[in-house]
Every structure is written in C-alpha cells, then in structure tokens.
Design an enzyme around this catalytic site. Structure first.
Site, PDB file in Angstrom:
ATOM      1  N   ASP A  28       0.863  -1.180   0.000  1.00  0.00           N
ATOM      2  CA  ASP A  28       0.000   0.000   0.000  1.00  0.00           C
ATOM      3  C   ASP A  28       0.900   1.230   0.000  1.00  0.00           C
ATOM      4  O   ASP A  28       1.869   1.312   0.759  1.00  0.00           O
ATOM      5  CB  ASP A  28      -0.913  -0.009   1.239  1.00  0.00           C
ATOM      6  CG  ASP A  28      -2.026   1.017   1.125  1.00  0.00           C
ATOM      7  OD1 ASP A  28      -1.730   2.222   0.931  1.00  0.00           O
ATOM      8  OD2 ASP A  28      -3.200   0.622   1.222  1.00  0.00           O
ATOM      9  N   ILE A  29       0.586   2.172  -0.856  1.00  0.00           N
ATOM     10  CA  ILE A  29       1.432   3.357  -1.039  1.00  0.00           C
ATOM     11  C   ILE A  29       1.288   4.343   0.138  1.00  0.00           C
ATOM     12  O   ILE A  29       2.133   5.216   0.322  1.00  0.00           O
ATOM     13  CB  ILE A  29       1.114   4.032  -2.403  1.00  0.00           C
ATOM     14  CG1 ILE A  29       2.308   4.806  -2.929  1.00  0.00           C
ATOM     15  CG2 ILE A  29      -0.131   4.896  -2.329  1.00  0.00           C
ATOM     16  CD1 ILE A  29       3.434   3.966  -3.403  1.00  0.00           C
ATOM     17  N   HIS A  92     -10.019  -5.752  -2.439  1.00  0.00           N
ATOM     18  CA  HIS A  92      -8.665  -5.943  -1.906  1.00  0.00           C
ATOM     19  C   HIS A  92      -8.715  -6.170  -0.412  1.00  0.00           C
ATOM     20  O   HIS A  92      -9.586  -5.655   0.280  1.00  0.00           O
ATOM     21  CB  HIS A  92      -7.760  -4.752  -2.231  1.00  0.00           C
ATOM     22  CG  HIS A  92      -8.329  -3.412  -1.881  1.00  0.00           C
ATOM     23  ND1 HIS A  92      -9.276  -2.783  -2.667  1.00  0.00           N
ATOM     24  CD2 HIS A  92      -8.121  -2.590  -0.827  1.00  0.00           C
ATOM     25  CE1 HIS A  92      -9.603  -1.621  -2.127  1.00  0.00           C
ATOM     26  NE2 HIS A  92      -8.941  -1.484  -0.996  1.00  0.00           N
ATOM     27  N   HIS A  94      -6.477  -5.618   2.987  1.00  0.00           N
ATOM     28  CA  HIS A  94      -5.315  -4.965   3.602  1.00  0.00           C
ATOM     29  C   HIS A  94      -4.701  -5.932   4.609  1.00  0.00           C
ATOM     30  O   HIS A  94      -5.423  -6.490   5.455  1.00  0.00           O
ATOM     31  CB  HIS A  94      -5.744  -3.714   4.389  1.00  0.00           C
ATOM     32  CG  HIS A  94      -6.282  -2.594   3.571  1.00  0.00           C
ATOM     33  ND1 HIS A  94      -5.529  -1.487   3.232  1.00  0.00           N
ATOM     34  CD2 HIS A  94      -7.518  -2.377   3.047  1.00  0.00           C
ATOM     35  CE1 HIS A  94      -6.279  -0.637   2.541  1.00  0.00           C
ATOM     36  NE2 HIS A  94      -7.492  -1.151   2.412  1.00  0.00           N
TER      37      HIS A  94
HETATM   38  P1  AMP Z   1      -9.827   1.386   0.339  1.00  0.00           P
HETATM   39  O1  AMP Z   1     -10.447   1.267  -1.027  1.00  0.00           O
HETATM   40  O2  AMP Z   1     -10.640   2.255   1.250  1.00  0.00           O
HETATM   41  O3  AMP Z   1      -9.528   0.037   0.961  1.00  0.00           O
HETATM   42  O4  AMP Z   1      -8.417   2.131   0.168  1.00  0.00           O
HETATM   43  C1  AMP Z   1      -7.598   1.898  -0.956  1.00  0.00           C
HETATM   44  C2  AMP Z   1      -6.172   1.728  -0.523  1.00  0.00           C
HETATM   45  O5  AMP Z   1      -5.407   1.599  -1.716  1.00  0.00           O
HETATM   46  C3  AMP Z   1      -5.581   2.886   0.281  1.00  0.00           C
HETATM   47  O6  AMP Z   1      -4.978   2.386   1.465  1.00  0.00           O
HETATM   48  C4  AMP Z   1      -4.545   3.495  -0.677  1.00  0.00           C
HETATM   49  O7  AMP Z   1      -3.397   3.980   0.001  1.00  0.00           O
HETATM   50  C5  AMP Z   1      -4.198   2.323  -1.566  1.00  0.00           C
HETATM   51  N1  AMP Z   1      -3.756   2.722  -2.901  1.00  0.00           N
HETATM   52  C6  AMP Z   1      -4.414   3.527  -3.772  1.00  0.00           C
HETATM   53  N2  AMP Z   1      -3.701   3.666  -4.911  1.00  0.00           N
HETATM   54  C7  AMP Z   1      -2.584   2.911  -4.751  1.00  0.00           C
HETATM   55  C8  AMP Z   1      -1.452   2.649  -5.568  1.00  0.00           C
HETATM   56  N3  AMP Z   1      -1.332   3.182  -6.811  1.00  0.00           N
HETATM   57  N4  AMP Z   1      -0.474   1.842  -5.090  1.00  0.00           N
HETATM   58  C9  AMP Z   1      -0.597   1.297  -3.863  1.00  0.00           C
HETATM   59  N5  AMP Z   1      -1.633   1.508  -3.039  1.00  0.00           N
HETATM   60  C10 AMP Z   1      -2.617   2.313  -3.471  1.00  0.00           C
END
Ligand code: AMP
Length: 129
Positions: A28-29, A92, A94
């Site tokens: 996660d970024i 996804h 986490h």
């Molecule tokens: P959520 O949809 O609420 O579970 O959050 C989406 C997650 O994806 C967040 O924690 C972001 O930091 C992560 N995220 C979004 N874009 C990217 C990316 N390009 N690379 C890695 N993580 C990402």
C-alpha cells in the site's frame, strides 16, 4: 480498468510482493505500518463479497501466505486483515502488521517511506515467502 488492474498489468508501477495466476500482492502506497500490503484478485470485481465462494476462499489462502511472510519480515503481535474498499472499486484485502489494535485504525497518520524504503520492505517480504 481500475487502478489496481493497471498495476497488475504493469501499466502503473508498484512494489510487488507476490503473484499467482489469480491474485496479486503489492505494498500500500500510504502504509499504516511497514509491511502494509494489499492483496487483490486479478478478476476486476468491486465488492469482495461478489467473488465466488471458491475465489473468496482462494484469495484468503493466498493472503495467508503473504501475511505469514509479512509477520516474519516485520515481527509483530499479529498481522491484521481489513477489507474496506471505499476508495478503490477493486476488491482488496489490507494486511497490516500490528503491535496493538490501534495499528489498524485507518484514521491514523500514514507512514511516509522513500522509494528505497518501499523497495526494502517489498524485498524483505518476498524473501520471507
Ligand atoms: P480502500 O479502497 O478504502 O480500501 O483504500 C484503498 C487503498 O489503496 C488505500 O490504502 C490506498 O493507500 C491504496 N492505494 C491507492 N492507490 C494505490 C497505488 N497506486 N499503489 C498502492 N496503493 C494504493
């Protein structure tokens, strides 16, 4: 195409941790902790509970292997699992190393890691797989 599908296709860079024919894992970024990893199905499905029973089960087995590697690379009490999906419409999981329950609060400030640090984190998890 979702941003995660673009990552899986290699059109957007990521810090890859693991991949098989159906699933993909990358850092996660905006990590809550060093080792915070996302596990996504290659199939573009928004809501995780719209996956078939078999795919949902297989996704968790894949996530388990990644979680055990995260725990080896980043010693913690447990690796926590959370599903939100409020931001990115591509299912996804986490995976977050936890020392306490507070480490899984998504309202916490996120870590700012350098490119080099992200690479080291991904490499450490890959080595532990
Ligand atoms: P959520 O949809 O609420 O579970 O959050 C989406 C997650 O994806 C967040 O924690 C972001 O930091 C992560 N995220 C979004 N874009 C990217 C990316 N390009 N690379 C890695 N993580 C990402």
């Amino acid at each position: 195409m979702t941003i995660f599908s673009k990552i899986i296709a290699g059109d957007i860079p990521c810090y890859k941790v693991a991949e098989d024919d159906k699933f993909f894992a990358f850092l996660d970024i905006n990590p809550l902790a060093k080792g915070h990893t996302l596990v996504v199905p290659k199939q573009e499905v928004d809501y995780i509970f719209d996956l078939s029973d078999a795919d949902l089960a297989a996704m968790h087995v894949f996530a388990k292997h990644v979680a055990l590697a995260i725990g080896k690379a980043f010693p913690c009490k447990k690796v926590g699992e959370a599903v939100l999906g409020l931001e990115v419409p591509h299912a996804h999981i986490h995976l977050v190393p936890m020392q306490s329950e507070k480490d899984l609060l998504f309202s916490n400030p996120k870590l700012k890691l350098t490119d080099e640090e992200f690479k080291e984190v991904a490499e450490a998890i890959r080595k532990a797989l």
